[in-house]
Motif scaffolding. Structure first.
Motif, PDB file in Angstrom:
ATOM      1  N   MET A 107     110.753  30.142 111.590  1.00  0.00           N
ATOM      2  CA  MET A 107     111.497  30.440 112.907  1.00  0.00           C
ATOM      3  C   MET A 107     112.206  28.969 113.308  1.00  0.00           C
ATOM      4  O   MET A 107     112.044  27.887 113.166  1.00  0.00           O
ATOM      5  N   ALA A 108     112.958  29.446 114.515  1.00  0.00           N
ATOM      6  CA  ALA A 108     113.671  28.188 115.048  1.00  0.00           C
ATOM      7  C   ALA A 108     112.755  27.164 115.837  1.00  0.00           C
ATOM      8  O   ALA A 108     111.789  27.730 116.188  1.00  0.00           O
ATOM      9  N   HIS A 109     113.090  26.097 115.934  1.00  0.00           N
ATOM     10  CA  HIS A 109     112.195  24.896 116.157  1.00  0.00           C
ATOM     11  C   HIS A 109     111.545  25.218 117.701  1.00  0.00           C
ATOM     12  O   HIS A 109     110.334  24.882 118.318  1.00  0.00           O
ATOM     13  N   PHE A 110     112.586  25.899 118.692  1.00  0.00           N
ATOM     14  CA  PHE A 110     111.991  25.981 119.963  1.00  0.00           C
ATOM     15  C   PHE A 110     111.007  27.470 120.137  1.00  0.00           C
ATOM     16  O   PHE A 110     110.568  27.718 121.069  1.00  0.00           O
ATOM     17  N   MET A 111     110.804  28.070 119.070  1.00  0.00           N
ATOM     18  CA  MET A 111     109.840  29.281 119.123  1.00  0.00           C
ATOM     19  C   MET A 111     108.393  28.680 118.529  1.00  0.00           C
ATOM     20  O   MET A 111     107.535  29.533 118.881  1.00  0.00           O
ATOM     21  N   ILE A 112     108.269  27.632 117.989  1.00  0.00           N
ATOM     22  CA  ILE A 112     107.043  27.044 117.588  1.00  0.00           C
ATOM     23  C   ILE A 112     106.117  26.606 118.540  1.00  0.00           C
ATOM     24  O   ILE A 112     106.229  25.867 119.437  1.00  0.00           O
ATOM     25  N   PRO A 113     104.945  27.441 118.439  1.00  0.00           N
ATOM     26  CA  PRO A 113     104.041  27.033 119.787  1.00  0.00           C
ATOM     27  C   PRO A 113     103.487  25.515 119.917  1.00  0.00           C
ATOM     28  O   PRO A 113     103.454  25.135 118.801  1.00  0.00           O
ATOM     29  N   ARG A 159     111.619  28.600 127.345  1.00  0.00           N
ATOM     30  CA  ARG A 159     111.256  27.566 127.043  1.00  0.00           C
ATOM     31  C   ARG A 159     112.381  26.596 127.017  1.00  0.00           C
ATOM     32  O   ARG A 159     113.142  26.852 125.843  1.00  0.00           O
ATOM     33  N   ARG A 160     112.503  25.451 127.674  1.00  0.00           N
ATOM     34  CA  ARG A 160     113.558  24.497 127.671  1.00  0.00           C
ATOM     35  C   ARG A 160     114.939  25.033 127.310  1.00  0.00           C
ATOM     36  O   ARG A 160     115.598  24.782 126.427  1.00  0.00           O
ATOM     37  N   GLY A 161     115.311  26.084 128.331  1.00  0.00           N
ATOM     38  CA  GLY A 161     116.688  26.725 128.115  1.00  0.00           C
ATOM     39  C   GLY A 161     116.806  27.835 127.154  1.00  0.00           C
ATOM     40  O   GLY A 161     117.832  28.329 127.125  1.00  0.00           O
ATOM     41  N   ILE A 168     102.812  15.885 116.814  1.00  0.00           N
ATOM     42  CA  ILE A 168     103.446  16.501 116.099  1.00  0.00           C
ATOM     43  C   ILE A 168     104.633  16.905 116.987  1.00  0.00           C
ATOM     44  O   ILE A 168     104.259  17.742 117.764  1.00  0.00           O
ATOM     45  N   ARG A 169     105.883  16.480 116.584  1.00  0.00           N
ATOM     46  CA  ARG A 169     106.960  16.981 117.616  1.00  0.00           C
ATOM     47  C   ARG A 169     107.987  17.624 116.715  1.00  0.00           C
ATOM     48  O   ARG A 169     108.172  16.996 115.850  1.00  0.00           O
ATOM     49  N   ILE A 170     108.512  18.454 117.124  1.00  0.00           N
ATOM     50  CA  ILE A 170     109.238  19.254 116.391  1.00  0.00           C
ATOM     51  C   ILE A 170     110.585  19.700 117.044  1.00  0.00           C
ATOM     52  O   ILE A 170     110.784  19.980 118.162  1.00  0.00           O
ATOM     53  N   ARG A 171     111.947  19.080 116.336  1.00  0.00           N
ATOM     54  CA  ARG A 171     113.320  18.835 116.910  1.00  0.00           C
ATOM     55  C   ARG A 171     114.071  19.846 116.116  1.00  0.00           C
ATOM     56  O   ARG A 171     113.847  20.181 114.940  1.00  0.00           O
ATOM     57  N   ARG A 172     115.271  20.213 116.648  1.00  0.00           N
ATOM     58  CA  ARG A 172     116.356  20.814 115.829  1.00  0.00           C
ATOM     59  C   ARG A 172     116.652  20.197 114.368  1.00  0.00           C
ATOM     60  O   ARG A 172     116.830  19.037 114.427  1.00  0.00           O
ATOM     61  N   ASP A 173     116.638  20.965 113.506  1.00  0.00           N
ATOM     62  CA  ASP A 173     117.308  20.558 112.296  1.00  0.00           C
ATOM     63  C   ASP A 173     118.583  20.225 112.388  1.00  0.00           C
ATOM     64  O   ASP A 173     119.400  20.957 112.813  1.00  0.00           O
ATOM     65  N   LYS A 174     119.030  19.219 111.802  1.00  0.00           N
ATOM     66  CA  LYS A 174     120.258  18.605 111.848  1.00  0.00           C
ATOM     67  C   LYS A 174     120.853  19.291 110.564  1.00  0.00           C
ATOM     68  O   LYS A 174     120.132  19.417 109.263  1.00  0.00           O
ATOM     69  N   SER A 210     110.830  35.194 122.184  1.00  0.00           N
ATOM     70  CA  SER A 210     110.416  36.751 122.177  1.00  0.00           C
ATOM     71  C   SER A 210     108.944  36.422 121.661  1.00  0.00           C
ATOM     72  O   SER A 210     108.644  35.999 120.346  1.00  0.00           O
ATOM     73  N   SER A 211     107.823  36.957 122.470  1.00  0.00           N
ATOM     74  CA  SER A 211     106.534  36.712 121.873  1.00  0.00           C
ATOM     75  C   SER A 211     106.063  37.424 120.684  1.00  0.00           C
ATOM     76  O   SER A 211     105.390  37.342 119.896  1.00  0.00           O
ATOM     77  N   PHE A 212     106.974  38.641 120.745  1.00  0.00           N
ATOM     78  CA  PHE A 212     106.488  39.537 119.571  1.00  0.00           C
ATOM     79  C   PHE A 212     107.078  38.850 118.186  1.00  0.00           C
ATOM     80  O   PHE A 212     106.367  39.067 117.188  1.00  0.00           O
ATOM     81  N   GLU A 213     107.976  38.278 118.093  1.00  0.00           N
ATOM     82  CA  GLU A 213     108.790  37.678 117.024  1.00  0.00           C
ATOM     83  C   GLU A 213     107.828  36.730 116.601  1.00  0.00           C
ATOM     84  O   GLU A 213     107.692  36.467 115.312  1.00  0.00           O
ATOM     85  N   VAL A 214     107.461  35.766 117.566  1.00  0.00           N
ATOM     86  CA  VAL A 214     106.373  34.593 117.158  1.00  0.00           C
ATOM     87  C   VAL A 214     105.104  35.185 116.635  1.00  0.00           C
ATOM     88  O   VAL A 214     104.679  34.838 115.527  1.00  0.00           O
ATOM     89  N   GLU A 215     104.582  36.346 117.354  1.00  0.00           N
ATOM     90  CA  GLU A 215     103.255  36.729 116.722  1.00  0.00           C
ATOM     91  C   GLU A 215     103.487  37.618 115.429  1.00  0.00           C
ATOM     92  O   GLU A 215     102.398  37.359 114.537  1.00  0.00           O
ATOM     93  N   ALA A 216     104.694  37.892 115.125  1.00  0.00           N
ATOM     94  CA  ALA A 216     104.763  38.483 113.835  1.00  0.00           C
ATOM     95  C   ALA A 216     104.582  37.525 112.888  1.00  0.00           C
ATOM     96  O   ALA A 216     104.198  37.832 111.631  1.00  0.00           O
TER      97      ALA A 216
END
Length: 334
Positions: free
Chosen positions: A281-287, A219-221, A326-332, A225-231
């Motif tokens: 989780m990191a911003h890019f992992m959020i569904p 996703r976007r570079g 709802i847009r989620i970006r990298r935390d500064k 891990s689907s497993f980590e998101v599912e957990a």
């Protein structure tokens, strides 16, 4: 006895409760392990969340192997004064998607995990009550394992690579697929069996499951891990079972869709789920997408049929957080 060496946590006075089909390695290998140690086996027709503890008590079983989803179903049961009123003392959870120490404390059991598949022989085994979810243990005595990139070159410390296995003893691994020379050649290239599973080794030396190679999402570079998101999604109290897959993005690569079945009698607000996940989780992992269903499609051995969820993709009933604003970006930092 290939494969049974990994079941060091069972003893001669144990009784194993077999709740998986005997055509499945999760049913066969533990039974072989018990027979090798002179223990006994109780066989039930099928796993049932509501009847689980009654089945344990009725058979006076002391050990069991639970698939990750089964363990989650049990954790979601309301706390009860009978949580420790049973004979069970050893629980093997595969994969380890639950907090082993919390499970151990609640139910008064010792939790172990391991890594195995039909083609190999329990190459990774943990110690008691592993400290983190996703851990599969460490190579057992006699195991020959490596983590490699697409060219079969070993990856560096902490990097994700495919687990490949070499036979240390004759006939300890499968020798090929029946009437499928192409699949055999692909899996056994360069003299090592390629599992198709991605791992990394953490700072403590534990082998941590990342994802099935075919299930990893780009996703976007970023590799997700689907497993980590599912957990993490499964930790929400209203979530009974979950599967995360990639669906085509209108930009490039993929977006994440989270397909959820709720605990009976509970409901889930997708926007609230996103807020629950943000600090976890990191911003890019959020569904981006959340789809709520009555139950997830499963095989006879309780594995989720992810290919069906990919084919269904984004349905008309699927919630889209970007469409909801709802847009989620990298935390500064700073």
């Amino acid at each position: 006895m290939s494969g049974t060496e990994g079941f060091k946590m069972v003893r001669a006075d144990d009784r194993y409760l077999c709740n998986l089909p005997l055509f499945h390695v999760g049913g066969t290998i533990p039974v072989m392990g018990m027979l090798a140690r002179g223990g006994s086996v109780a066989i039930i027709e099928a796993f049932s969340t509501g009847e689980f503890w009654n089945q344990v008590r009725d058979t006076r079983s002391t050990c069991i192997l639970l698939l990750g989803a089964m363990a989650t179903f049990i954790v979601k049961l309301p706390a009860s004064l009978q949580d420790r009123d049973h004979t069970l003392r050893t629980v093997i959870i595969v994969p380890l998607a639950e907090d082993a120490r919390a499970f151990s404390e609640r139910f008064g059991v010792t939790v172990w995990t391991l890594y195995n598949m039909s083609e190999i022989s329990t190459q990774l085994v943990s110690g008691p009550n592993p400290p983190r979810t996703g851990i599969c243990g460490r190579p057992r005595e006699g195991a020959h394992v490596r983590l490699v990139d697409e060219n079969d070159c070993e990856v560096g410390p902490g990097e994700v690579g495919e687990l490949i296995v070499h036979a240390g003893d004759p006939w300890s691994l499968n020798s090929g697929y029946f009437r499928n020379e192409a699949a055999t050649a692909k899996a056994w290239r360069n003299g090592w069996f390629h599992t198709g599973d991605a791992f990394r080794i953490n700072e403590d030396g534990d082998w941590v499951f990342f994802d099935r190679m075919k299930d990893a999402i780009r996703r976007r570079g970023e590799n997700v891990s689907s497993f980590e998101v599912e957990a993490e999604v499964a930790r929400h109290p209203a979530v009974n079972e979950v599967s995360v897959v990639g669906v085509p993005s209108e930009l490039s690569e993929e977006e994440l869709i989270c397909v959820v079945a709720c605990v009976e009698g509970m409901s889930l607000d997708p926007a609230e789920l996103i807020e629950f996940l943000r600090p976890r989780m990191a911003h890019f992992m959020i569904p981006r997408y959340v789809r709520i269903v009555d139950a997830l499609p499963r095989t006879p051995t309780a594995k989720i049929r992810k290919h069906l969820l990919r084919e269904e993709g984004v349905t008309p009933a699927t919630w889209d957080r970007e469409a909801a604003g709802i847009r989620i970006r990298r935390d500064k930092i700073g």
